[in-house]
Design a protein around this motif. Sequence first.
Motif, PDB file in Angstrom:
ATOM      1  N   LEU A 416       0.810  -1.223   0.000  1.00  0.00           N
ATOM      2  CA  LEU A 416       0.000   0.000   0.000  1.00  0.00           C
ATOM      3  C   LEU A 416       0.840   1.269   0.000  1.00  0.00           C
ATOM      4  O   LEU A 416       0.290   2.366   0.172  1.00  0.00           O
ATOM      5  N   VAL A 417       2.147   1.144  -0.184  1.00  0.00           N
ATOM      6  CA  VAL A 417       3.006   2.323   0.002  1.00  0.00           C
ATOM      7  C   VAL A 417       3.729   2.737  -1.277  1.00  0.00           C
ATOM      8  O   VAL A 417       4.707   3.490  -1.212  1.00  0.00           O
ATOM      9  N   LEU A 418       3.270   2.296  -2.419  1.00  0.00           N
ATOM     10  CA  LEU A 418       3.942   2.718  -3.647  1.00  0.00           C
ATOM     11  C   LEU A 418       3.898   4.248  -3.732  1.00  0.00           C
ATOM     12  O   LEU A 418       2.811   4.843  -3.712  1.00  0.00           O
ATOM     13  N   PRO A 419       5.070   4.888  -3.842  1.00  0.00           N
ATOM     14  CA  PRO A 419       5.083   6.370  -3.826  1.00  0.00           C
ATOM     15  C   PRO A 419       4.808   6.947  -5.213  1.00  0.00           C
ATOM     16  O   PRO A 419       5.642   7.660  -5.784  1.00  0.00           O
ATOM     17  N   ASN A 420       3.642   6.648  -5.734  1.00  0.00           N
ATOM     18  CA  ASN A 420       3.321   7.104  -7.097  1.00  0.00           C
ATOM     19  C   ASN A 420       2.115   8.045  -7.131  1.00  0.00           C
ATOM     20  O   ASN A 420       1.535   8.262  -8.196  1.00  0.00           O
ATOM     21  N   ILE A 421       1.748   8.615  -5.990  1.00  0.00           N
ATOM     22  CA  ILE A 421       0.566   9.491  -5.967  1.00  0.00           C
ATOM     23  C   ILE A 421       0.811  10.722  -6.852  1.00  0.00           C
ATOM     24  O   ILE A 421       1.793  11.448  -6.680  1.00  0.00           O
ATOM     25  N   GLY A 422      -0.090  10.932  -7.774  1.00  0.00           N
ATOM     26  CA  GLY A 422       0.028  12.071  -8.694  1.00  0.00           C
ATOM     27  C   GLY A 422       0.965  11.834  -9.852  1.00  0.00           C
ATOM     28  O   GLY A 422       1.140  12.725 -10.700  1.00  0.00           O
ATOM     29  N   LEU A 423       1.583  10.650  -9.910  1.00  0.00           N
ATOM     30  CA  LEU A 423       2.507  10.336 -11.006  1.00  0.00           C
ATOM     31  C   LEU A 423       1.789   9.542 -12.095  1.00  0.00           C
ATOM     32  O   LEU A 423       0.619   9.165 -11.955  1.00  0.00           O
ATOM     33  N   LEU A 424       2.503   9.262 -13.162  1.00  0.00           N
ATOM     34  CA  LEU A 424       1.890   8.682 -14.357  1.00  0.00           C
ATOM     35  C   LEU A 424       1.160   7.370 -14.092  1.00  0.00           C
ATOM     36  O   LEU A 424       0.170   7.060 -14.752  1.00  0.00           O
ATOM     37  N   THR A 425       1.645   6.581 -13.140  1.00  0.00           N
ATOM     38  CA  THR A 425       1.037   5.273 -12.903  1.00  0.00           C
ATOM     39  C   THR A 425      -0.029   5.296 -11.811  1.00  0.00           C
ATOM     40  O   THR A 425      -0.580   4.250 -11.475  1.00  0.00           O
ATOM     41  N   ASP A 426      -0.331   6.458 -11.269  1.00  0.00           N
ATOM     42  CA  ASP A 426      -1.450   6.601 -10.326  1.00  0.00           C
ATOM     43  C   ASP A 426      -2.728   6.734 -11.162  1.00  0.00           C
ATOM     44  O   ASP A 426      -3.465   7.724 -11.071  1.00  0.00           O
ATOM     45  N   ILE A 427      -2.973   5.723 -11.964  1.00  0.00           N
ATOM     46  CA  ILE A 427      -3.989   5.797 -13.015  1.00  0.00           C
ATOM     47  C   ILE A 427      -5.397   5.675 -12.435  1.00  0.00           C
ATOM     48  O   ILE A 427      -5.659   4.816 -11.592  1.00  0.00           O
ATOM     49  N   ILE A 428      -6.284   6.543 -12.883  1.00  0.00           N
ATOM     50  CA  ILE A 428      -7.713   6.365 -12.624  1.00  0.00           C
ATOM     51  C   ILE A 428      -8.268   5.509 -13.758  1.00  0.00           C
ATOM     52  O   ILE A 428      -8.012   5.786 -14.924  1.00  0.00           O
ATOM     53  N   ASP A 455       7.382   1.153 -15.251  1.00  0.00           N
ATOM     54  CA  ASP A 455       7.625   0.582 -13.927  1.00  0.00           C
ATOM     55  C   ASP A 455       9.018   0.955 -13.411  1.00  0.00           C
ATOM     56  O   ASP A 455       9.806   0.094 -13.032  1.00  0.00           O
ATOM     57  N   ASP A 456       9.342   2.229 -13.443  1.00  0.00           N
ATOM     58  CA  ASP A 456      10.646   2.706 -12.982  1.00  0.00           C
ATOM     59  C   ASP A 456      10.398   3.958 -12.145  1.00  0.00           C
ATOM     60  O   ASP A 456      10.132   5.036 -12.689  1.00  0.00           O
ATOM     61  N   LEU A 457      10.476   3.814 -10.841  1.00  0.00           N
ATOM     62  CA  LEU A 457      10.124   4.931  -9.965  1.00  0.00           C
ATOM     63  C   LEU A 457      11.073   6.113 -10.125  1.00  0.00           C
ATOM     64  O   LEU A 457      10.659   7.273  -9.975  1.00  0.00           O
ATOM     65  N   ASP A 458      12.356   5.825 -10.452  1.00  0.00           N
ATOM     66  CA  ASP A 458      13.283   6.941 -10.687  1.00  0.00           C
ATOM     67  C   ASP A 458      12.760   7.812 -11.824  1.00  0.00           C
ATOM     68  O   ASP A 458      12.733   9.046 -11.730  1.00  0.00           O
ATOM     69  N   TYR A 459      12.356   7.157 -12.900  1.00  0.00           N
ATOM     70  CA  TYR A 459      11.878   7.886 -14.072  1.00  0.00           C
ATOM     71  C   TYR A 459      10.560   8.593 -13.765  1.00  0.00           C
ATOM     72  O   TYR A 459      10.368   9.760 -14.135  1.00  0.00           O
ATOM     73  N   LEU A 460       9.673   7.914 -13.069  1.00  0.00           N
ATOM     74  CA  LEU A 460       8.375   8.511 -12.743  1.00  0.00           C
ATOM     75  C   LEU A 460       8.533   9.760 -11.891  1.00  0.00           C
ATOM     76  O   LEU A 460       7.874  10.781 -12.112  1.00  0.00           O
ATOM     77  N   HIS A 461       9.443   9.683 -10.920  1.00  0.00           N
ATOM     78  CA  HIS A 461       9.656  10.858 -10.068  1.00  0.00           C
ATOM     79  C   HIS A 461      10.314  11.982 -10.848  1.00  0.00           C
ATOM     80  O   HIS A 461      10.065  13.164 -10.584  1.00  0.00           O
ATOM     81  N   ASP A 462      11.148  11.625 -11.805  1.00  0.00           N
ATOM     82  CA  ASP A 462      11.731  12.666 -12.662  1.00  0.00           C
ATOM     83  C   ASP A 462      10.650  13.331 -13.514  1.00  0.00           C
ATOM     84  O   ASP A 462      10.672  14.544 -13.733  1.00  0.00           O
ATOM     85  N   LEU A 463       9.684  12.557 -13.983  1.00  0.00           N
ATOM     86  CA  LEU A 463       8.605  13.131 -14.795  1.00  0.00           C
ATOM     87  C   LEU A 463       7.728  14.073 -13.972  1.00  0.00           C
ATOM     88  O   LEU A 463       7.216  15.068 -14.494  1.00  0.00           O
ATOM     89  N   GLY A 464       7.523  13.747 -12.729  1.00  0.00           N
ATOM     90  CA  GLY A 464       6.690  14.604 -11.879  1.00  0.00           C
ATOM     91  C   GLY A 464       5.204  14.412 -12.123  1.00  0.00           C
ATOM     92  O   GLY A 464       4.767  13.376 -12.638  1.00  0.00           O
ATOM     93  N   ASP A 465       4.439  15.426 -11.772  1.00  0.00           N
ATOM     94  CA  ASP A 465       2.979  15.321 -11.803  1.00  0.00           C
ATOM     95  C   ASP A 465       2.443  15.132 -13.220  1.00  0.00           C
ATOM     96  O   ASP A 465       2.625  15.986 -14.087  1.00  0.00           O
ATOM     97  N   ILE A 466       1.766  14.013 -13.429  1.00  0.00           N
ATOM     98  CA  ILE A 466       1.032  13.754 -14.676  1.00  0.00           C
ATOM     99  C   ILE A 466      -0.181  12.895 -14.305  1.00  0.00           C
ATOM    100  O   ILE A 466      -0.026  11.873 -13.631  1.00  0.00           O
TER     101      ILE A 466
END
Length: 575
Positions: A416-428, A455-466
Amino acid sequence: MYKYDHIDQTLVDQRVTQFRDQVERRLNGTLAEEEFRPLRLQNGLYHQRHAYMLRVAIPYGLLSSRQLRTLAFIADKYDRGYGHFTTRQNIQFNWVELEQTPDILAELAKVEMHAIQTSGNCIRNITSDAFAGVAADEYVDPRPICELLRQWSTLHPEFAHLPRKFKFAINGAKEDRTVLLCHDVGIELQKNPNINNGELTANIYAGGGMGRTPILGSLIKKDVPWQVLPSYLTALLRVYNRFGRRDNLYKARIKILVKALGPEEFARQVEGEWTQLHNATKQGKDNFSQAEWERVAKHFTKPSYKTLPALSDEQLQSHAESRLDANEKIAFTRWLERNVRPHQVPGYAPVILSLKPHGTAAPGDATSAQMNAIADLADQYSFGELRVTHEQNLVLADVEQAELLNLWRAAKNYNLVLPNIGLLTDIIACPGGDFCSLANAKSLPIAKAIQERFDDLDYLHDLGDITLNISGCINSCGHHHVGNIGVLGVDKDGEEWYQITLGGDQGNDASIGKVIGPSFYANEIPDVMTSIINTYVEQRSTDEPFIETYRRLGVIPFKEAAYKNNGKHSKGAAV
């Protein structure tokens, strides 16, 4: 949180008894399906592709740990061990048996829950800010008004057969976290010392919605005193009831009426109706009283917060430093950044539990084991309460900052702790063609494929909010119109295709995304996403979010990239 009184409890208990009789008559053949259908829909029971689906209301997204354990119990006993949290702050069970649905409603009634008005052409579950009462940017806690309007609208005899379903959202914070302008009615609460002597007032927006014709709501009335909300909303709904189209399902929502009349004329009609109503009801006797406010508001007082020092992220990381290995330090730091938000009270923080694990489950799904674990976490760390977000995650609203590391460790055991809130994979994503009988295409495999591609958190965090939102049909349950990137499943000659929109956004700068062109095959979507994201990375200025880059450049570079190497099989014009 609000506790039922004898009126609430009697109502839901009677509904269980009524529905049990209706189900028995349907099963023994004395009630035909066409007679039973409106009765089951009044209780949130749909017949979907594979089985009956029960939609349960979570008013303004607020749950107790006891209620969540009951939902877990229902998932285990009556479903397949999981539930699906929706963009409307409901939970859906996808595999229920008709003969067991009265028992499920009885279980819900024991914990002050129900499925009333989660379907049908009536006022649906009222939604609000998942951070209500704790958000650092909040003007007004919207929950007492939410509850008063829930009681006002539940089984309201005048609004049981509207032209179409009707959705309210209520916000009381600086930042809109309710998608306010995409609702039939959006209520923006405020307390301004220069207006109404500083009493609570509301700005009313009407005519918003997604679906086939996405439109942002228009401001039709400012500074409505909270006491007169019932009469003003009654007037508004009467105008809709009178003039809303019933001859065409696709033109029946209030947004079509507001567009046809124009917001000014619609507002004038409502004002006229309101004046008549006020005179006819002896100076508005149906309005909320101070006694009603006090009866409800006492349920939303602050919990027993301790006096604690406010800790900065640096202090939290430093505090955790000696207790974490190198990989854990990175994960915990990212979690603090993406999943933990500011709180009104020093020393506390709201925490978002992600229901978007990469590639393993549908967005918004929670297993019964996770639900029970989250209930335990709520009891241990957050006064026994939790929230449901319209982005299909859960929130523990009142966590002591000093306990964040312990909570992170405990929640980690349940994915439950994937740090992807507001990132590309926090998909609705809506359930789509895997479950929904209205869907034209599947949503869940598309979401999974995108999560696997990125599936690369480094890349997702670099992309930022999407934000990336996916709907399986034009009804837009996946909110694709307000995703920075939207994916819409469409049917063409019996095949599943996917249309891409760009530029949608929710919040204070809400906007509707624009279709970039012909649709794509399902297997092309991950590559299309890669092309769009690569274009963003190449074109962005320093720290520029995706939506700002899109607004600066427009659709052309993204569209060219999307079709340059993809869309070889793209079919026809955009739908």
